[in-house]
Write a protein that holds these residues in place. Sequence first.
Motif, PDB file in Angstrom:
ATOM      1  N   GLU A 150       0.835  -1.204   0.000  1.00  0.00           N
ATOM      2  CA  GLU A 150       0.000   0.000   0.000  1.00  0.00           C
ATOM      3  C   GLU A 150       0.870   1.254   0.000  1.00  0.00           C
ATOM      4  O   GLU A 150       0.584   2.222  -0.710  1.00  0.00           O
ATOM      5  CB  GLU A 150      -0.945  -0.012   1.197  1.00  0.00           C
ATOM      6  CG  GLU A 150      -2.025  -1.061   1.086  1.00  0.00           C
ATOM      7  CD  GLU A 150      -2.773  -1.310   2.395  1.00  0.00           C
ATOM      8  OE1 GLU A 150      -2.510  -0.617   3.401  1.00  0.00           O
ATOM      9  OE2 GLU A 150      -3.616  -2.229   2.398  1.00  0.00           O
ATOM     10  N   MET A 151       1.939   1.240   0.796  1.00  0.00           N
ATOM     11  CA  MET A 151       2.815   2.407   0.883  1.00  0.00           C
ATOM     12  C   MET A 151       3.505   2.668  -0.465  1.00  0.00           C
ATOM     13  O   MET A 151       3.516   3.795  -0.951  1.00  0.00           O
ATOM     14  CB  MET A 151       3.866   2.207   1.970  1.00  0.00           C
ATOM     15  CG  MET A 151       4.835   3.373   2.082  1.00  0.00           C
ATOM     16  SD  MET A 151       6.020   3.224   3.426  1.00  0.00           S
ATOM     17  CE  MET A 151       6.814   1.679   3.104  1.00  0.00           C
ATOM     18  N   ILE A 152       4.059   1.635  -1.062  1.00  0.00           N
ATOM     19  CA  ILE A 152       4.802   1.810  -2.317  1.00  0.00           C
ATOM     20  C   ILE A 152       3.876   2.207  -3.461  1.00  0.00           C
ATOM     21  O   ILE A 152       4.178   3.111  -4.236  1.00  0.00           O
ATOM     22  CB  ILE A 152       5.583   0.519  -2.671  1.00  0.00           C
ATOM     23  CG1 ILE A 152       6.714   0.315  -1.660  1.00  0.00           C
ATOM     24  CG2 ILE A 152       6.138   0.582  -4.087  1.00  0.00           C
ATOM     25  CD1 ILE A 152       7.406  -1.037  -1.744  1.00  0.00           C
ATOM     26  N   PHE A 153       2.726   1.549  -3.558  1.00  0.00           N
ATOM     27  CA  PHE A 153       1.841   1.804  -4.690  1.00  0.00           C
ATOM     28  C   PHE A 153       0.973   3.044  -4.524  1.00  0.00           C
ATOM     29  O   PHE A 153       0.454   3.565  -5.512  1.00  0.00           O
ATOM     30  CB  PHE A 153       0.999   0.561  -4.999  1.00  0.00           C
ATOM     31  CG  PHE A 153       1.809  -0.547  -5.600  1.00  0.00           C
ATOM     32  CD1 PHE A 153       1.982  -0.643  -6.969  1.00  0.00           C
ATOM     33  CD2 PHE A 153       2.447  -1.476  -4.791  1.00  0.00           C
ATOM     34  CE1 PHE A 153       2.759  -1.638  -7.528  1.00  0.00           C
ATOM     35  CE2 PHE A 153       3.223  -2.483  -5.336  1.00  0.00           C
ATOM     36  CZ  PHE A 153       3.384  -2.563  -6.709  1.00  0.00           C
ATOM     37  N   SER A 154       0.820   3.536  -3.317  1.00  0.00           N
ATOM     38  CA  SER A 154       0.030   4.754  -3.124  1.00  0.00           C
ATOM     39  C   SER A 154       0.891   6.012  -3.293  1.00  0.00           C
ATOM     40  O   SER A 154       0.365   7.097  -3.487  1.00  0.00           O
ATOM     41  CB  SER A 154      -0.638   4.756  -1.750  1.00  0.00           C
ATOM     42  OG  SER A 154       0.347   4.858  -0.738  1.00  0.00           O
ATOM     43  N   ASN A 155       2.202   5.844  -3.228  1.00  0.00           N
ATOM     44  CA  ASN A 155       3.118   6.972  -3.372  1.00  0.00           C
ATOM     45  C   ASN A 155       3.816   6.858  -4.727  1.00  0.00           C
ATOM     46  O   ASN A 155       4.758   6.087  -4.885  1.00  0.00           O
ATOM     47  CB  ASN A 155       4.139   6.958  -2.234  1.00  0.00           C
ATOM     48  CG  ASN A 155       5.037   8.166  -2.244  1.00  0.00           C
ATOM     49  OD1 ASN A 155       5.362   8.709  -3.290  1.00  0.00           O
ATOM     50  ND2 ASN A 155       5.464   8.576  -1.061  1.00  0.00           N
ATOM     51  N   THR A 156       3.357   7.623  -5.697  1.00  0.00           N
ATOM     52  CA  THR A 156       3.880   7.527  -7.069  1.00  0.00           C
ATOM     53  C   THR A 156       5.372   7.783  -7.137  1.00  0.00           C
ATOM     54  O   THR A 156       6.082   7.089  -7.862  1.00  0.00           O
ATOM     55  CB  THR A 156       3.177   8.536  -7.998  1.00  0.00           C
ATOM     56  OG1 THR A 156       1.928   8.921  -7.453  1.00  0.00           O
ATOM     57  CG2 THR A 156       2.934   7.942  -9.351  1.00  0.00           C
ATOM     58  N   THR A 200       8.843  -3.675  -7.235  1.00  0.00           N
ATOM     59  CA  THR A 200       7.621  -3.104  -7.817  1.00  0.00           C
ATOM     60  C   THR A 200       6.610  -4.188  -8.213  1.00  0.00           C
ATOM     61  O   THR A 200       5.525  -3.871  -8.673  1.00  0.00           O
ATOM     62  CB  THR A 200       7.953  -2.226  -9.037  1.00  0.00           C
ATOM     63  OG1 THR A 200       8.714  -2.985  -9.959  1.00  0.00           O
ATOM     64  CG2 THR A 200       8.717  -0.983  -8.616  1.00  0.00           C
ATOM     65  N   GLU A 201       6.969  -5.448  -8.016  1.00  0.00           N
ATOM     66  CA  GLU A 201       6.044  -6.558  -8.281  1.00  0.00           C
ATOM     67  C   GLU A 201       5.466  -7.114  -6.979  1.00  0.00           C
ATOM     68  O   GLU A 201       4.913  -8.210  -6.951  1.00  0.00           O
ATOM     69  CB  GLU A 201       6.767  -7.651  -9.080  1.00  0.00           C
ATOM     70  CG  GLU A 201       7.172  -7.161 -10.454  1.00  0.00           C
ATOM     71  CD  GLU A 201       8.142  -8.094 -11.173  1.00  0.00           C
ATOM     72  OE1 GLU A 201       8.343  -9.237 -10.707  1.00  0.00           O
ATOM     73  OE2 GLU A 201       8.698  -7.665 -12.188  1.00  0.00           O
ATOM     74  N   LEU A 202       5.599  -6.342  -5.917  1.00  0.00           N
ATOM     75  CA  LEU A 202       5.152  -6.775  -4.595  1.00  0.00           C
ATOM     76  C   LEU A 202       3.661  -7.114  -4.566  1.00  0.00           C
ATOM     77  O   LEU A 202       3.254  -8.063  -3.896  1.00  0.00           O
ATOM     78  CB  LEU A 202       5.482  -5.710  -3.544  1.00  0.00           C
ATOM     79  CG  LEU A 202       5.200  -6.065  -2.092  1.00  0.00           C
ATOM     80  CD1 LEU A 202       5.940  -7.337  -1.684  1.00  0.00           C
ATOM     81  CD2 LEU A 202       5.593  -4.920  -1.180  1.00  0.00           C
ATOM     82  N   SER A 203       2.854  -6.396  -5.298  1.00  0.00           N
ATOM     83  CA  SER A 203       1.416  -6.649  -5.314  1.00  0.00           C
ATOM     84  C   SER A 203       1.117  -8.063  -5.809  1.00  0.00           C
ATOM     85  O   SER A 203       0.354  -8.813  -5.178  1.00  0.00           O
ATOM     86  CB  SER A 203       0.719  -5.619  -6.197  1.00  0.00           C
ATOM     87  OG  SER A 203      -0.656  -5.864  -6.241  1.00  0.00           O
ATOM     88  N   GLU A 204       1.715  -8.439  -6.927  1.00  0.00           N
ATOM     89  CA  GLU A 204       1.504  -9.773  -7.487  1.00  0.00           C
ATOM     90  C   GLU A 204       2.059 -10.848  -6.554  1.00  0.00           C
ATOM     91  O   GLU A 204       1.464 -11.914  -6.385  1.00  0.00           O
ATOM     92  CB  GLU A 204       2.170  -9.904  -8.869  1.00  0.00           C
ATOM     93  CG  GLU A 204       1.517  -9.070  -9.948  1.00  0.00           C
ATOM     94  CD  GLU A 204       1.994  -7.613  -9.989  1.00  0.00           C
ATOM     95  OE1 GLU A 204       2.826  -7.201  -9.144  1.00  0.00           O
ATOM     96  OE2 GLU A 204       1.515  -6.879 -10.870  1.00  0.00           O
ATOM     97  N   ILE A 205       3.207 -10.560  -5.945  1.00  0.00           N
ATOM     98  CA  ILE A 205       3.815 -11.519  -5.017  1.00  0.00           C
ATOM     99  C   ILE A 205       2.921 -11.718  -3.798  1.00  0.00           C
ATOM    100  O   ILE A 205       2.720 -12.848  -3.336  1.00  0.00           O
ATOM    101  CB  ILE A 205       5.241 -11.062  -4.617  1.00  0.00           C
ATOM    102  CG1 ILE A 205       6.154 -11.107  -5.847  1.00  0.00           C
ATOM    103  CG2 ILE A 205       5.792 -11.920  -3.482  1.00  0.00           C
ATOM    104  CD1 ILE A 205       7.487 -10.406  -5.675  1.00  0.00           C
ATOM    105  N   ASN A 206       2.345 -10.631  -3.278  1.00  0.00           N
ATOM    106  CA  ASN A 206       1.428 -10.746  -2.133  1.00  0.00           C
ATOM    107  C   ASN A 206       0.205 -11.595  -2.485  1.00  0.00           C
ATOM    108  O   ASN A 206      -0.253 -12.401  -1.676  1.00  0.00           O
ATOM    109  CB  ASN A 206       0.981  -9.364  -1.658  1.00  0.00           C
ATOM    110  CG  ASN A 206       1.987  -8.710  -0.744  1.00  0.00           C
ATOM    111  OD1 ASN A 206       2.868  -9.357  -0.199  1.00  0.00           O
ATOM    112  ND2 ASN A 206       1.875  -7.406  -0.577  1.00  0.00           N
TER     113      ASN A 206
END
Length: 180
Positions: A36-42, A89-95
């Motif tokens: 959430e932190m990485i993807f909410s902060n462009t 930057t692929e953390l979302s898919e990994i989660n």
Amino acid sequence: MSVETVARRYATALADVVTKSGETDSVQTELKTWEEMIFSNTELFEAFRSPAISHVNKEEVLESLLKKSKSAKTTANFLRILLRNSRLTELSEINQKLASVLEERSGVISAGITSARSLSGSETAEIQTNLEKLTGKKIKASFEIDENIIGGIVIRVGSTVYDGSVKTKLEELKEKLVNG
């Protein structure tokens, strides 16, 4: 290599570690927070993604954030590995894959059920019971409506699709009539 394949490899490796250490829930929660932190902060996302920013600078940013967040050692080390391999930057898919792998290991699998109309409580319960008998595992079902299938249901369990939709039956009938 596809993002899905990469995500599954990292998720499987992390699942092995957190299962042994008993940190499953805490690491999952922390990684979700990091996502959430990485993807909410462009700006942060672009900094980690950009090849123009040196790896050393990216490590400094990550280490600074790790100190402030007081993440568990397992989470911190996993994030460092992702950064080192340019996969942060692929953390979302990994989660997503991590959740799926952990569910599978606990005997739960996800199933997507699509119907042309809203299903009653008894219908959803019957579908879920039959899927559990078929797979031998507990089913975590998600239901959606798609009027384009005309009638019947389409069930996706992992990579297997059970298509009992009227639309598919009509297409198969048309194919038989056209080709003899």
